[in-house]
Design a protein around this motif. Structure first.
Motif, PDB file in Angstrom:
ATOM      1  N   GLN A  45     -18.685   2.015   8.458  1.00  0.00           N
ATOM      2  CA  GLN A  45     -18.764   0.757   7.708  1.00  0.00           C
ATOM      3  C   GLN A  45     -20.212   0.390   7.441  1.00  0.00           C
ATOM      4  O   GLN A  45     -20.563  -0.051   6.352  1.00  0.00           O
ATOM      5  CB  GLN A  45     -18.079  -0.379   8.473  1.00  0.00           C
ATOM      6  CG  GLN A  45     -18.124  -1.701   7.712  1.00  0.00           C
ATOM      7  CD  GLN A  45     -17.269  -2.766   8.361  1.00  0.00           C
ATOM      8  OE1 GLN A  45     -16.428  -2.478   9.185  1.00  0.00           O
ATOM      9  NE2 GLN A  45     -17.493  -4.005   7.976  1.00  0.00           N
ATOM     10  N   LYS A  46     -21.073   0.581   8.449  1.00  0.00           N
ATOM     11  CA  LYS A  46     -22.480   0.248   8.255  1.00  0.00           C
ATOM     12  C   LYS A  46     -23.096   1.162   7.200  1.00  0.00           C
ATOM     13  O   LYS A  46     -23.878   0.720   6.368  1.00  0.00           O
ATOM     14  CB  LYS A  46     -23.248   0.378   9.572  1.00  0.00           C
ATOM     15  CG  LYS A  46     -24.733   0.018   9.428  1.00  0.00           C
ATOM     16  CD  LYS A  46     -25.453   0.087  10.758  1.00  0.00           C
ATOM     17  CE  LYS A  46     -26.892  -0.409  10.597  1.00  0.00           C
ATOM     18  NZ  LYS A  46     -27.687   0.408   9.662  1.00  0.00           N
ATOM     19  N   ASP A  52     -27.832  -4.740   8.133  1.00  0.00           N
ATOM     20  CA  ASP A  52     -28.463  -4.639   9.444  1.00  0.00           C
ATOM     21  C   ASP A  52     -28.020  -5.727  10.411  1.00  0.00           C
ATOM     22  O   ASP A  52     -28.454  -5.766  11.547  1.00  0.00           O
ATOM     23  CB  ASP A  52     -29.992  -4.699   9.307  1.00  0.00           C
ATOM     24  CG  ASP A  52     -30.557  -3.419   8.708  1.00  0.00           C
ATOM     25  OD1 ASP A  52     -30.016  -2.344   9.012  1.00  0.00           O
ATOM     26  OD2 ASP A  52     -31.531  -3.511   7.940  1.00  0.00           O
ATOM     27  N   LYS A  53     -27.148  -6.648   9.942  1.00  0.00           N
ATOM     28  CA  LYS A  53     -26.678  -7.735  10.795  1.00  0.00           C
ATOM     29  C   LYS A  53     -25.188  -7.561  11.073  1.00  0.00           C
ATOM     30  O   LYS A  53     -24.427  -7.185  10.185  1.00  0.00           O
ATOM     31  CB  LYS A  53     -26.917  -9.095  10.133  1.00  0.00           C
ATOM     32  CG  LYS A  53     -28.378  -9.439   9.928  1.00  0.00           C
ATOM     33  CD  LYS A  53     -28.513 -10.789   9.246  1.00  0.00           C
ATOM     34  CE  LYS A  53     -29.980 -11.142   8.997  1.00  0.00           C
ATOM     35  NZ  LYS A  53     -30.120 -12.435   8.287  1.00  0.00           N
ATOM     36  N   ALA A  54     -24.798  -7.883  12.301  1.00  0.00           N
ATOM     37  CA  ALA A  54     -23.387  -7.856  12.689  1.00  0.00           C
ATOM     38  C   ALA A  54     -23.023  -9.185  13.324  1.00  0.00           C
ATOM     39  O   ALA A  54     -23.786  -9.736  14.129  1.00  0.00           O
ATOM     40  CB  ALA A  54     -23.112  -6.716  13.659  1.00  0.00           C
ATOM     41  N   VAL A  55     -21.865  -9.706  12.954  1.00  0.00           N
ATOM     42  CA  VAL A  55     -21.318 -10.910  13.575  1.00  0.00           C
ATOM     43  C   VAL A  55     -20.038 -10.510  14.298  1.00  0.00           C
ATOM     44  O   VAL A  55     -19.113  -9.984  13.672  1.00  0.00           O
ATOM     45  CB  VAL A  55     -21.011 -11.999  12.536  1.00  0.00           C
ATOM     46  CG1 VAL A  55     -20.305 -13.187  13.210  1.00  0.00           C
ATOM     47  CG2 VAL A  55     -22.284 -12.465  11.838  1.00  0.00           C
ATOM     48  N   LEU A  56     -19.991 -10.738  15.600  1.00  0.00           N
ATOM     49  CA  LEU A  56     -18.794 -10.450  16.390  1.00  0.00           C
ATOM     50  C   LEU A  56     -18.136 -11.761  16.780  1.00  0.00           C
ATOM     51  O   LEU A  56     -18.695 -12.553  17.541  1.00  0.00           O
ATOM     52  CB  LEU A  56     -19.149  -9.645  17.642  1.00  0.00           C
ATOM     53  CG  LEU A  56     -17.977  -9.372  18.594  1.00  0.00           C
ATOM     54  CD1 LEU A  56     -16.884  -8.562  17.899  1.00  0.00           C
ATOM     55  CD2 LEU A  56     -18.458  -8.643  19.851  1.00  0.00           C
ATOM     56  N   LYS A 127     -29.631  -4.200  13.647  1.00  0.00           N
ATOM     57  CA  LYS A 127     -30.883  -4.781  14.131  1.00  0.00           C
ATOM     58  C   LYS A 127     -30.692  -6.178  14.718  1.00  0.00           C
ATOM     59  O   LYS A 127     -31.439  -6.599  15.598  1.00  0.00           O
ATOM     60  CB  LYS A 127     -31.913  -4.827  12.997  1.00  0.00           C
ATOM     61  CG  LYS A 127     -32.364  -3.448  12.522  1.00  0.00           C
ATOM     62  CD  LYS A 127     -33.385  -3.564  11.400  1.00  0.00           C
ATOM     63  CE  LYS A 127     -33.831  -2.186  10.931  1.00  0.00           C
ATOM     64  NZ  LYS A 127     -34.818  -2.298   9.804  1.00  0.00           N
ATOM     65  N   THR A 128     -29.705  -6.919  14.198  1.00  0.00           N
ATOM     66  CA  THR A 128     -29.434  -8.275  14.676  1.00  0.00           C
ATOM     67  C   THR A 128     -27.939  -8.410  14.940  1.00  0.00           C
ATOM     68  O   THR A 128     -27.128  -8.050  14.096  1.00  0.00           O
ATOM     69  CB  THR A 128     -29.866  -9.330  13.645  1.00  0.00           C
ATOM     70  OG1 THR A 128     -31.227  -9.103  13.268  1.00  0.00           O
ATOM     71  CG2 THR A 128     -29.731 -10.737  14.226  1.00  0.00           C
ATOM     72  N   VAL A 171     -33.410  -4.808  19.537  1.00  0.00           N
ATOM     73  CA  VAL A 171     -32.323  -5.508  18.859  1.00  0.00           C
ATOM     74  C   VAL A 171     -32.360  -6.997  19.197  1.00  0.00           C
ATOM     75  O   VAL A 171     -32.658  -7.391  20.326  1.00  0.00           O
ATOM     76  CB  VAL A 171     -30.950  -4.902  19.256  1.00  0.00           C
ATOM     77  CG1 VAL A 171     -30.684  -5.080  20.736  1.00  0.00           C
ATOM     78  CG2 VAL A 171     -29.829  -5.513  18.419  1.00  0.00           C
ATOM     79  N   GLU A 172     -32.076  -7.837  18.205  1.00  0.00           N
ATOM     80  CA  GLU A 172     -31.968  -9.282  18.424  1.00  0.00           C
ATOM     81  C   GLU A 172     -30.515  -9.608  18.744  1.00  0.00           C
ATOM     82  O   GLU A 172     -29.613  -9.240  17.990  1.00  0.00           O
ATOM     83  CB  GLU A 172     -32.387 -10.061  17.173  1.00  0.00           C
ATOM     84  CG  GLU A 172     -33.863 -10.048  16.877  1.00  0.00           C
ATOM     85  CD  GLU A 172     -34.203 -10.961  15.703  1.00  0.00           C
ATOM     86  OE1 GLU A 172     -33.440 -11.930  15.467  1.00  0.00           O
ATOM     87  OE2 GLU A 172     -35.195 -10.696  15.010  1.00  0.00           O
ATOM     88  N   ILE A 173     -30.293 -10.308  19.851  1.00  0.00           N
ATOM     89  CA  ILE A 173     -28.938 -10.676  20.267  1.00  0.00           C
ATOM     90  C   ILE A 173     -28.849 -12.194  20.373  1.00  0.00           C
ATOM     91  O   ILE A 173     -29.647 -12.822  21.071  1.00  0.00           O
ATOM     92  CB  ILE A 173     -28.583 -10.039  21.624  1.00  0.00           C
ATOM     93  CG1 ILE A 173     -28.817  -8.527  21.590  1.00  0.00           C
ATOM     94  CG2 ILE A 173     -27.126 -10.345  21.989  1.00  0.00           C
ATOM     95  CD1 ILE A 173     -28.686  -7.875  22.947  1.00  0.00           C
TER      96      ILE A 173
END
Length: 232
Positions: A45-46, A52-56, A127-128, A171-173
């Motif tokens: 998917q990426k 570069d951003k993912a929302v879980l 990345k985020t 990585v930014e969490i």
């Protein structure tokens, strides 16, 4: 993250306070998914989106078809609101995961624990990463979400499937809190609920039901938020 939290309030119309039966009657069991396949799905998917951003999104969970539809709508709403991110959805409740997979109420759905989705997201090297709780109060289930994020950040995830340490250094969490984390949010949520359900309230009593915590294990002393919400 503030934008995500405000958007979460807007989704009260499609979210239910009570989503699944009590976990206390069952032993803790995890759906052990093929996380390697999950990694491949996320990586694919990426590669397709190039984001570069993912929302879980992490809900407590449910076993009911109408709840599945609400979760689907919630995910689509976040995708529309955050077009620069890939959005994923998971359950914090092992019991809900198992029962949904078994099709307890007709429809069978496969959901995953936060640890598996976070590992897959990390393997895809976003990345985020934003982890947004969809729990109402910061109770026991949210404590499990916090633990999952900590394990992800410290590379203590799926056994024998460690992530790249160099990646985890950079990585930014971000962790989004539950809806009623702070007292000053109670009045806003109460007003929104009153506005949303005023027609139903005019016909009789409207009752909202939360999962809650055992009195002897009141995580973050969060049960009081229900009383405060009712008073507001």
């Amino acid at each position: 993250m503030k934008k995500i939290k405000i958007f979460m309030m807007m989704l009260l119309a499609v979210l239910s306070f009570a989503a699944c039966d009590d976990d206390d009657d069952d032993s803790k069991q995890s759906i052990i998914s093929e996380y390697t396949l999950n990694d491949q799905q996320v990586a694919a998917q990426k590669a397709k989106s190039g984001k570069d951003k993912a929302v879980l999104l992490v809900a407590f969970g449910s076993t009911w078809t109408n709840a599945f539809a609400a979760f689907d709508e919630t995910k689509r709403a976040y995708e529309a609101a955050f077009p620069d991110a890939d959005v994923y959805f998971c359950f914090s409740s092992d019991i809900c995961i198992n029962r949904a997979s078994a099709g307890e109420h007709g429809e069978s759905r496969n959901y995953y624990e936060p640890r598996y989705l976070l590992h897959a997201i990390g393997a895809a090297k976003y990345k985020t990463v934003y982890v947004q709780s969809l729990q109402v109060i910061p109770g026991e289930e949210f404590a499990n979400v916090v633990a999952a994020v900590k394990k992800f950040a410290n590379n203590g995830y799926v056994k024998d499937a460690h992530l790249d340490d160099e990646y985890l250094k950079n990585v930014e969490i971000h962790l989004g809190m539950p809806l009623l984390n702070n007292l000053d949010e109670v009045d806003d949520v109460a007003k929104l609920l009153n506005d949303l359900y005023k027609d139903e309230a005019a016909q009789g009593v409207v009752a909202f039901m939360g999962h809650g915590n055992p009195d002897n294990y009141d995580s973050f002393k969060a049960n009081v938020r229900y009383t405060q919400l009712e008073e507001a």
